[in-house]
Design a protein around this motif. Structure first.
Motif, PDB file in Angstrom:
ATOM      1  N   ALA A  16       0.861  -1.294  -0.140  1.00 47.18           N
ATOM      2  CA  ALA A  16       0.303  -0.015   0.048  1.00 47.18           C
ATOM      3  C   ALA A  16       0.924   1.174   0.004  1.00 47.18           C
ATOM      4  N   VAL A  17       1.844   1.156   0.927  1.00 50.80           N
ATOM      5  CA  VAL A  17       2.773   2.479   0.580  1.00 50.80           C
ATOM      6  C   VAL A  17       3.447   2.651  -0.596  1.00 50.80           C
ATOM      7  N   LEU A  18       3.913   1.531  -1.166  1.00 52.42           N
ATOM      8  CA  LEU A  18       4.601   1.619  -2.391  1.00 52.42           C
ATOM      9  C   LEU A  18       3.429   2.142  -3.589  1.00 52.42           C
ATOM     10  N   VAL A  19       2.361   1.607  -3.465  1.00 55.29           N
ATOM     11  CA  VAL A  19       1.048   1.966  -4.541  1.00 55.29           C
ATOM     12  C   VAL A  19       0.746   3.285  -4.286  1.00 55.29           C
ATOM     13  N   ALA A  40       3.570   9.701  -7.865  1.00 52.28           N
ATOM     14  CA  ALA A  40       4.600   9.918  -8.803  1.00 52.28           C
ATOM     15  C   ALA A  40       3.918  10.311  -9.959  1.00 52.28           C
ATOM     16  N   MET A  41       2.885   9.579 -10.075  1.00 51.92           N
ATOM     17  CA  MET A  41       1.876   9.768 -11.571  1.00 51.92           C
ATOM     18  C   MET A  41       1.215  11.251 -11.301  1.00 51.92           C
ATOM     19  N   GLN A  42       0.874  11.644 -10.363  1.00 55.47           N
ATOM     20  CA  GLN A  42       0.187  12.688 -10.185  1.00 55.47           C
ATOM     21  C   GLN A  42       1.309  14.078 -10.481  1.00 55.47           C
ATOM     22  N   ALA A  43       2.347  13.981  -9.910  1.00 51.60           N
ATOM     23  CA  ALA A  43       3.518  14.669 -10.225  1.00 51.60           C
ATOM     24  C   ALA A  43       3.958  14.724 -12.020  1.00 51.60           C
ATOM     25  N   ARG A  76      -2.189   5.509 -13.688  1.00 49.60           N
ATOM     26  CA  ARG A  76      -3.539   5.852 -13.154  1.00 49.60           C
ATOM     27  C   ARG A  76      -4.235   4.531 -12.876  1.00 49.60           C
ATOM     28  N   GLY A  77      -4.433   3.911 -14.109  1.00 44.79           N
ATOM     29  CA  GLY A  77      -5.345   2.424 -14.173  1.00 44.79           C
ATOM     30  C   GLY A  77      -4.598   1.471 -12.966  1.00 44.79           C
ATOM     31  N   ALA A  78      -3.139   1.537 -13.198  1.00 46.93           N
ATOM     32  CA  ALA A  78      -2.475   0.583 -12.417  1.00 46.93           C
ATOM     33  C   ALA A  78      -2.632   0.763 -10.844  1.00 46.93           C
ATOM     34  N   VAL A  79      -2.582   1.856 -10.322  1.00 42.84           N
ATOM     35  CA  VAL A  79      -2.848   2.549  -8.974  1.00 42.84           C
ATOM     36  C   VAL A  79      -4.130   2.274  -8.569  1.00 42.84           C
ATOM     37  N   THR A  80      -5.268   2.454  -9.290  1.00 40.08           N
ATOM     38  CA  THR A  80      -6.679   2.273  -9.126  1.00 40.08           C
ATOM     39  C   THR A  80      -6.717   1.016  -8.862  1.00 40.08           C
ATOM     40  N   ARG A  81      -6.286  -0.019  -9.612  1.00 39.35           N
ATOM     41  CA  ARG A  81      -6.529  -1.551  -9.739  1.00 39.35           C
ATOM     42  C   ARG A  81      -5.630  -2.144  -8.581  1.00 39.35           C
TER      43      ARG A  81
END
Length: 105
Positions: A20-23, A29-32, A66-71
């Motif tokens: 969870a911390v890594l996600v 990072a994706m938002q940046a 974004r999709g990977a983080v959501t999944r």
């Protein structure tokens, strides 16, 4: 013995917590990356072809991230729900076994 299931609850919690911390870090990072891509788009907006080319390069990766983080977040949530159900069922089984053993005496 068939039908016996064992989960290392502490290990499960530690592992899913670390994931969870890594996600979360990947999400940040994706938002940046999105912010920087938007800034880059704004910087080259006067050059339509360049802006379009940059968008074609950056957008798919950011969308995939974004999709990977959501999944991954969905999987972690489901894993937590499964763990709660497992621990609850294990507690119920232990209680009913103890009750049945007490009645046998």
């Amino acid at each position: 013995m068939r039908g016996v299931y064992r989960i290392d609850v502490a290990g499960f919690v530690a592992t899913t917590g670390a994931v969870a911390v890594l996600v979360d870090r990947v999400g940040q990072a994706m938002q940046a990356a999105r912010r920087h891509a938007d800034a880059l788009d704004a910087a080259v907006s006067g050059e339509r072809d360049l802006a379009s080319a940059l968008s074609r390069v950056t957008s798919p990766g950011i969308t995939a991230a974004r999709g990977a983080v959501t999944r991954a977040s969905d999987v972690l949530t489901a894993a937590g729900q499964v763990l709660v159900a497992y621990v609850s069922a294990d507690d119920e089984m232990a209680a009913s076994t103890a009750f049945a053993a007490g009645r046998a005496w």
